[in-house]
Write a protein that holds these residues in place. Structure first.
Motif, PDB file in Angstrom:
ATOM      1  N   ARG A  66      -3.330  -9.788   2.149  1.00 31.19           N
ATOM      2  CA  ARG A  66      -2.919  -8.425   1.861  1.00 31.19           C
ATOM      3  C   ARG A  66      -2.004  -8.313   0.642  1.00 31.19           C
ATOM      4  O   ARG A  66      -1.092  -9.108   0.468  1.00 31.19           O
ATOM      5  CB  ARG A  66      -2.192  -7.824   3.066  1.00 31.19           C
ATOM      6  N   ASP A  67      -2.269  -7.322  -0.183  1.00 32.36           N
ATOM      7  CA  ASP A  67      -1.400  -6.933  -1.289  1.00 32.36           C
ATOM      8  C   ASP A  67      -0.752  -5.624  -0.850  1.00 32.36           C
ATOM      9  O   ASP A  67      -1.432  -4.606  -0.739  1.00 32.36           O
ATOM     10  CB  ASP A  67      -2.220  -6.738  -2.570  1.00 32.36           C
ATOM     11  N   VAL A  68       0.542  -5.657  -0.591  1.00 33.99           N
ATOM     12  CA  VAL A  68       1.223  -4.487  -0.027  1.00 33.99           C
ATOM     13  C   VAL A  68       1.391  -3.355  -1.043  1.00 33.99           C
ATOM     14  O   VAL A  68       1.632  -2.214  -0.647  1.00 33.99           O
ATOM     15  CB  VAL A  68       2.595  -4.858   0.585  1.00 33.99           C
ATOM     16  N   THR A  69       1.267  -3.649  -2.323  1.00 32.12           N
ATOM     17  CA  THR A  69       1.429  -2.605  -3.332  1.00 32.12           C
ATOM     18  C   THR A  69       0.116  -1.918  -3.689  1.00 32.12           C
ATOM     19  O   THR A  69       0.116  -0.803  -4.181  1.00 32.12           O
ATOM     20  CB  THR A  69       2.068  -3.169  -4.619  1.00 32.12           C
ATOM     21  N   ASP A  70      -1.006  -2.601  -3.449  1.00 33.81           N
ATOM     22  CA  ASP A  70      -2.327  -2.045  -3.767  1.00 33.81           C
ATOM     23  C   ASP A  70      -3.334  -2.648  -2.793  1.00 33.81           C
ATOM     24  O   ASP A  70      -3.768  -3.791  -2.975  1.00 33.81           O
ATOM     25  CB  ASP A  70      -2.705  -2.379  -5.217  1.00 33.81           C
ATOM     26  N   ALA A  71      -3.707  -1.904  -1.780  1.00 35.29           N
ATOM     27  CA  ALA A  71      -4.591  -2.432  -0.724  1.00 35.29           C
ATOM     28  C   ALA A  71      -5.902  -2.973  -1.288  1.00 35.29           C
ATOM     29  O   ALA A  71      -6.400  -3.999  -0.823  1.00 35.29           O
ATOM     30  CB  ALA A  71      -4.868  -1.358   0.315  1.00 35.29           C
ATOM     31  N   SER A  74      -6.056  -6.579  -2.476  1.00 34.29           N
ATOM     32  CA  SER A  74      -5.988  -7.657  -1.478  1.00 34.29           C
ATOM     33  C   SER A  74      -7.143  -8.626  -1.716  1.00 34.29           C
ATOM     34  O   SER A  74      -8.262  -8.216  -2.030  1.00 34.29           O
ATOM     35  CB  SER A  74      -6.073  -7.080  -0.057  1.00 34.29           C
TER      36      SER A  74
END
Length: 98
Positions: A66-71, A74
Motif C-alpha cells: 500500500r501507498d498511503v498517499t496515492d492508492a 500501490s
C-alpha cells in the motif's frame, strides 16, 4: 467484457493468469507494477482489474504494498511461494520440451 455466464468464469481465469504473469515478468525486468498499471496490462476496465487483483490478494497469490498517499501507486507483487512455484513449473516445461 461480460460479467455473467460460463464465459465470465473462464474470462476471469484468463485475466488472473495474465495479471500474474505480467506482474512476474515485469518484476524480473526490474519494473514495479502499480494498481494504476493493471488496466493497461490487462486491456480491461480499471474497476475489473482492481476487483481481480483484490481477489488474488485475498487468495494469497499477490500482495499489494500500500501507498498511503496515492492508492493507485500501490505496488502489486506475486507472493514468493507462488513466484517460486511458477518459476519451477516454467523450468520443468522448458526442460521437458527439449
Amino acid at each position: 467484457m461480460s460479467d455473467s455466464g460460463i464465459g465470465a468464469g473462464r474470462e476471469s481465469q484468463l485475466l488472473s493468469a495474465l495479471l500474474i504473469e505480467s506482474v512476474q515478468l515485469r518484476s524480473k525486468s526490474g519494473l514495479a507494477t502499480t494498481l494504476r498499471d493493471l488496466h493497461d496490462l490487462l486491456e480491461a476496465p480499471q474497476p475489473i482489474a482492481l476487483r481481480l487483483v483484490h481477489s488474488l490478494e485475498e487468495e494469497g497469490i499477490v500482495s499489494i504494498q500500500r501507498d498511503v498517499t496515492d492508492a493507485l501507486a500501490s505496488t502489486v507483487v506475486v507472493v514468493p511461494s507462488v513466484a517460486n512455484h511458477l518459476l519451477f513449473n516454467t523450468k520443468s516445461r522448458g526442460s521437458s520440451a527439449a
